[in-house]
Design a protein around this motif. Sequence first.
Motif, PDB file in Angstrom:
ATOM      1  N   GLU A 529     -52.511  14.541  24.042  1.00 37.63           N
ATOM      2  CA  GLU A 529     -50.963  13.285  23.832  1.00 37.63           C
ATOM      3  C   GLU A 529     -49.782  14.428  24.316  1.00 37.63           C
ATOM      4  O   GLU A 529     -49.013  14.712  25.063  1.00 37.63           O
ATOM      5  CB  GLU A 529     -51.059  12.453  23.302  1.00 37.63           C
ATOM      6  CG  GLU A 529     -52.258  11.145  23.766  1.00 37.63           C
ATOM      7  CD  GLU A 529     -51.467   9.661  22.747  1.00 37.63           C
ATOM      8  OE1 GLU A 529     -50.629   9.761  22.101  1.00 37.63           O
ATOM      9  OE2 GLU A 529     -51.951   8.467  23.321  1.00 37.63           O
ATOM     10  N   GLU A 533     -47.772  15.445  27.025  1.00 35.05           N
ATOM     11  CA  GLU A 533     -45.838  15.536  26.638  1.00 35.05           C
ATOM     12  C   GLU A 533     -45.443  16.762  27.218  1.00 35.05           C
ATOM     13  O   GLU A 533     -44.382  16.815  27.837  1.00 35.05           O
ATOM     14  CB  GLU A 533     -45.715  15.097  25.589  1.00 35.05           C
ATOM     15  CG  GLU A 533     -46.165  13.637  25.529  1.00 35.05           C
ATOM     16  CD  GLU A 533     -46.091  13.412  23.632  1.00 35.05           C
ATOM     17  OE1 GLU A 533     -45.736  13.822  22.815  1.00 35.05           O
ATOM     18  OE2 GLU A 533     -46.718  12.426  23.607  1.00 35.05           O
ATOM     19  N   VAL A 635     -43.895   8.105  29.332  1.00 35.33           N
ATOM     20  CA  VAL A 635     -43.183   9.238  28.010  1.00 35.33           C
ATOM     21  C   VAL A 635     -42.318   9.498  28.676  1.00 35.33           C
ATOM     22  O   VAL A 635     -41.500   9.177  29.724  1.00 35.33           O
ATOM     23  CB  VAL A 635     -44.149  11.028  28.957  1.00 35.33           C
ATOM     24  CG1 VAL A 635     -43.056  11.899  27.968  1.00 35.33           C
ATOM     25  CG2 VAL A 635     -45.254  10.718  27.995  1.00 35.33           C
ATOM     26  N   ALA A 642     -40.707  15.155  25.318  1.00 39.32           N
ATOM     27  CA  ALA A 642     -41.014  14.171  26.105  1.00 39.32           C
ATOM     28  C   ALA A 642     -41.724  13.198  24.547  1.00 39.32           C
ATOM     29  O   ALA A 642     -42.099  14.100  23.474  1.00 39.32           O
ATOM     30  CB  ALA A 642     -42.159  14.388  26.499  1.00 39.32           C
ATOM     31  N   ARG A 644     -43.775   9.786  23.295  1.00 39.16           N
ATOM     32  CA  ARG A 644     -44.233   8.483  23.521  1.00 39.16           C
ATOM     33  C   ARG A 644     -44.382   7.047  23.811  1.00 39.16           C
ATOM     34  O   ARG A 644     -43.327   6.881  22.549  1.00 39.16           O
ATOM     35  CB  ARG A 644     -45.662   8.804  23.515  1.00 39.16           C
ATOM     36  CG  ARG A 644     -47.419   7.905  23.724  1.00 39.16           C
ATOM     37  CD  ARG A 644     -47.322   7.812  25.051  1.00 39.16           C
ATOM     38  NE  ARG A 644     -48.031  10.020  24.728  1.00 39.16           N
ATOM     39  CZ  ARG A 644     -48.537   9.798  26.256  1.00 39.16           C
ATOM     40  NH1 ARG A 644     -49.279   9.356  26.717  1.00 39.16           N
ATOM     41  NH2 ARG A 644     -48.731  11.126  25.900  1.00 39.16           N
TER      42      ARG A 644
END
Length: 790
Positions: A529, A533, A635, A642, A644
């Motif tokens: 993740e 991002e 996002v 960025a 989540r």
Amino acid sequence: MLIYTTPNALILEERGERLHFGRKNGELLEKPAESLAVLDEEVQLCGEVEFLVGKISFEEQHFLFFVVDSSVAAHYRGTSAAERHEIRRIERVIAINLKSETSTIKSQITPGSGTKLKQGTEKIMKFFTEKVSSKDARPPLLEDVLKLFNDSKDFYFCRERDVTISSQKFFTKRANTSEESFFWNKNMLKALGDVSSFTCPVMQGFVATSQLEITDQINAFLTITIISRRSTRRAGARYLRRGIDELANVANFVETELILNIFEHELSFVQCRGSIPVFWSQRGFKYRPPLIINRSLEDTQEVFEEHFRRLKAHYDTPLVAVSLVDQRGREHPLAQRFLEHLVKANDADLTFFSFDLHQHCRGLNFQKLQTLISSMEDTLKTIGFCWVDKTGEVVQRQKGVIRTNCIDCLDRTNLVQGQISLYIVLQQAQRLGIFGPLCEPPEVLVQTLQTMWADNGDVISTQYAGTAALKGDVTRNGERKLMGVMKDGYNSASRYYLTHTRDAQRQKAINIVTGQVEVEERVEEEENEKEEEENISRMVTETIQFLVPTQQTVIAGWGLINACQSSDEIDTVVILTRTNLYIVTYEIDGEKMTDVQIVALEDINSIQVGSSGGNKQCARIETLEGVFIWRPSTVRLFNNAALRLKSLDESNEYIASVAEQIQVGKNMLTGADGSVIQVAKISIPQMSVHRKSMAAMGALLGKIKRVGKNVSPATLSKSASTSSTVAPPEPPKLIETDGNESDTSEKSEKGDHLMSKFLKIPQFKSDSPPEPFASLLLSIAECQTKISLL
């Protein structure tokens, strides 16, 4: 060449010579002394083929590959000027299982009751292939090998003059054998021994020719031929083959030769391209992933120098390396490492030019390429070109070669190689008296060369990346147009699809044909993740840097999803400035744009937020020229970072805030008091794959228009230049004034107040980047390698 079968053997007959293959084990048998007519076994004629490509065994099945159909692509001259030899393009290759029944072999050679396949009848061949495959249980990898030969139609051969060697080597007789690195069926013939009477070297690449009638000062025909030879070493697909390997082979190495024939003389000039010769990769595929250097300077130096030693041994000196990699941004680490290796090599026979093409040619100013060509003039004169007179004697040799690279050695590389080639051809044409030194070069000659190089770029790009080259309009026409940007986007979208669905199988087929062993790490498709991002933030920031003119103030940027598509991958970057809404559609990996719309805020009719099905919200923007519907991604961008989104409520709030910020931006510009309309449901039109393709083709045909009164032609040109794959050298300066309105006006003051009160969006950072290669300047000055940083 005729093919016969007996119960125990498959027999090839060519000009009285015969090869016998055992049908059980696939081995070559000793040739019987008797003729076919007196053999004890029953002999059946299966048909006629052109020549044997080679043999591949899959477990217990043995297949012989044959060229069945070919067409003339160009002509070579022979050792005497009167001789002409055909360079032929392979149209169809078949693979015969030595255990197949005679009727099956016959139908493979002459499908459709003995008639040859014509262009456009691939469906018939596919139907027949599937039928044979079902009956003989042909291995899936075999079909991938056949696709490699048959789908692309980019394999060539010449029976009389070896297509794998250049004109200079042919006429100086330095090479009595084929150039192995361009001999694509060499590995397929390895186990067969000396079967030269039955086979021919096959080359993958590109061949094209054009003939011009010169009537201004002389009456003659000028024939121009371009030949690109792809190396078998480290051959493969873009994401699976990058950089250098342990044996000093680089990915996408291609030798391109341009040949002129006139007055029974032949002139040729050879260039080459190849990936940056360090160990590097690109982890993941989504959202403009970073380029990663995998080994240290010390661990790479020896193989780096070996690569250049081979080039000097093959092409002589001087060796000129031209790097078009960006000197700032995402590509900078590779540019820096390349230069560090060159400094450490300290090679007096090596000349290096670093030309940041995106920096110099920003804003469609591709005339700046002349800066590079002008700086190379002395070097180009030293290298020269090969000249063969009408008797076949080499009266002038090319000494050395120019090696050009960008990141993929496709778009920028082909563009610059075309410009170098044009410079050389004009020098050759003047020497031949086609036009005088004070005359303008014939327009038809320039246009012909541009077209040939653009076609060459398309084919080489397809072989490496799966689709035609980008920036092809510049190579063809010498200028960048919006239609070219849209075409780039369509091709780029195809590249992502091919990467994920076909490249792995295509790589296996290439490996088995060329004999490569898969020893390197696989490219990982999964991204965690945090990396995802970072990539999304990078994609949005670089889109702003590419697209928004420096006088524009950026208010916000978002990564969103086109609600008309089912995927949850970000494919749209939306940028809000004080006057315009920039809507940019990307392929999923974020490398190239597929669509660009610049909408004046005053031309937005309405903004709606509502359900797109279930509890998910989306935003609908209706403008004078069309409707845009977006879903939120997982996002959210805030303060150039960025974050989540962890719940459905957060996602719905995010898309609502996007709509609200766009509405406030419009209100600020127009002085109106509009608001976002809340609706129960927003209808999402379902766009099929076919409709998506048609939409992309519509863009290709120039249907994407400038939208809005505030979008000037200069602004549109700026947007059109943004199809490049990497970060620009420096971000735009985000200033408080817009350039289209006065800060002293009451309206502007109200706008600033509204923006700070309602949006509170921090400005994107615009720190001035450091001078590239600053740490190496002293070492460069003391280095024997001649280095020019442009």
